[in-house]
Design a protein around this motif. Structure first.
Motif, PDB file in Angstrom:
ATOM      1  N   ALA A 124       0.668  -0.995  -0.092  1.00  0.00           N
ATOM      2  CA  ALA A 124      -0.344  -0.265  -0.252  1.00  0.00           C
ATOM      3  C   ALA A 124       0.737   1.424  -0.061  1.00  0.00           C
ATOM      4  CB  ALA A 124      -1.002  -0.264   1.343  1.00  0.00           C
ATOM      5  N   ALA A 125       1.786   1.001   0.802  1.00  0.00           N
ATOM      6  CA  ALA A 125       2.931   2.452   0.640  1.00  0.00           C
ATOM      7  C   ALA A 125       3.838   2.671  -0.891  1.00  0.00           C
ATOM      8  CB  ALA A 125       4.012   2.537   2.017  1.00  0.00           C
ATOM      9  N   LYS A 126       3.990   1.113  -1.060  1.00  0.00           N
ATOM     10  CA  LYS A 126       4.790   1.941  -2.484  1.00  0.00           C
ATOM     11  C   LYS A 126       3.596   1.584  -4.040  1.00  0.00           C
ATOM     12  CE  LYS A 126       7.893  -1.949  -1.851  1.00  0.00           C
ATOM     13  NZ  LYS A 126       7.865  -3.878  -2.049  1.00  0.00           N
ATOM     14  N   GLY A 127       1.808   1.567  -3.634  1.00  0.00           N
ATOM     15  CA  GLY A 127       1.349   2.134  -4.635  1.00  0.00           C
ATOM     16  C   GLY A 127       0.489   3.537  -4.314  1.00  0.00           C
ATOM     17  N   VAL A 128       0.944   4.288  -2.755  1.00  0.00           N
ATOM     18  CA  VAL A 128       0.886   5.475  -2.598  1.00  0.00           C
ATOM     19  C   VAL A 128       1.719   6.548  -2.586  1.00  0.00           C
ATOM     20  CG1 VAL A 128       0.475   7.503  -0.438  1.00  0.00           C
ATOM     21  CG2 VAL A 128      -0.876   5.092  -0.786  1.00  0.00           C
ATOM     22  N   GLY A 129       3.224   5.872  -3.058  1.00  0.00           N
ATOM     23  CA  GLY A 129       4.375   6.032  -2.930  1.00  0.00           C
ATOM     24  C   GLY A 129       4.403   6.573  -5.162  1.00  0.00           C
ATOM     25  N   ALA A 130       3.768   5.589  -5.223  1.00  0.00           N
ATOM     26  CA  ALA A 130       3.847   5.480  -6.853  1.00  0.00           C
ATOM     27  C   ALA A 130       2.471   6.582  -7.325  1.00  0.00           C
ATOM     28  CB  ALA A 130       3.214   3.575  -7.762  1.00  0.00           C
ATOM     29  N   MET A 180       1.697   9.215  -5.856  1.00  0.00           N
ATOM     30  CA  MET A 180       2.239  10.492  -5.506  1.00  0.00           C
ATOM     31  C   MET A 180       3.424  11.370  -7.039  1.00  0.00           C
ATOM     32  SD  MET A 180       0.890  11.920  -2.856  1.00  0.00           S
ATOM     33  CE  MET A 180      -0.355  11.456  -2.274  1.00  0.00           C
ATOM     34  N   THR A 181       4.192  10.148  -6.992  1.00  0.00           N
ATOM     35  CA  THR A 181       5.332  10.315  -8.334  1.00  0.00           C
ATOM     36  C   THR A 181       4.244  10.946  -9.531  1.00  0.00           C
ATOM     37  OG1 THR A 181       6.049   9.100  -6.753  1.00  0.00           O
ATOM     38  CG2 THR A 181       6.712   9.479  -9.613  1.00  0.00           C
ATOM     39  N   ALA A 182       2.724  10.240  -9.465  1.00  0.00           N
ATOM     40  CA  ALA A 182       2.589  10.482 -10.599  1.00  0.00           C
ATOM     41  C   ALA A 182       1.927  11.846 -10.867  1.00  0.00           C
ATOM     42  CB  ALA A 182       1.526   8.890 -11.076  1.00  0.00           C
ATOM     43  N   LEU A 183       1.137  11.956 -10.200  1.00  0.00           N
ATOM     44  CA  LEU A 183       0.649  13.812  -9.741  1.00  0.00           C
ATOM     45  C   LEU A 183       1.987  14.174 -10.012  1.00  0.00           C
ATOM     46  CD1 LEU A 183      -1.642  13.560  -6.774  1.00  0.00           C
ATOM     47  CD2 LEU A 183      -2.304  13.339  -8.677  1.00  0.00           C
ATOM     48  N   VAL A 184       2.972  14.565  -9.445  1.00  0.00           N
ATOM     49  CA  VAL A 184       3.861  15.468  -9.464  1.00  0.00           C
ATOM     50  C   VAL A 184       4.778  15.691 -10.720  1.00  0.00           C
ATOM     51  CG1 VAL A 184       5.956  15.375  -8.758  1.00  0.00           C
ATOM     52  CG2 VAL A 184       5.059  15.286  -6.768  1.00  0.00           C
ATOM     53  N   SER A 185       5.294  14.418 -11.071  1.00  0.00           N
ATOM     54  CA  SER A 185       5.331  14.457 -12.447  1.00  0.00           C
ATOM     55  C   SER A 185       4.097  14.758 -13.581  1.00  0.00           C
ATOM     56  CB  SER A 185       6.045  13.013 -13.170  1.00  0.00           C
ATOM     57  OG  SER A 185       6.489  12.309 -12.087  1.00  0.00           O
TER      58      SER A 185
END
Length: 54
Positions: free
Chosen positions: A41-47, A49-54
């Motif tokens: 779940a943490a990896k999914g949230v990180g991915a 958030m990364t997609a939002l920033v990019s």
């Protein structure tokens, strides 16, 4: 109401301790599965958030 919550909490604690004592291998497997789920779940949230920033 508070008394009911306290009794339910004690029952859950007793059940967890009973499970650990009677079947430690199964309890360890369940803990591992839980941590793997949290990690996933943490990896999914990180991915996300990364997609939002990019």
């Amino acid at each position: 109401m508070a008394q009911t919550k306290k009794i339910a909490l004690y029952m859950v604690i007793v059940f967890v301790l009973y499970t650990i004592i009677t079947s430690p291998d199964r309890a360890a497997d369940l803990v591992q599965i839980g941590f793997e789920g949290i990690s996933s779940a943490a990896k999914g949230v990180g991915a996300f958030m990364t997609a939002l920033v990019s």
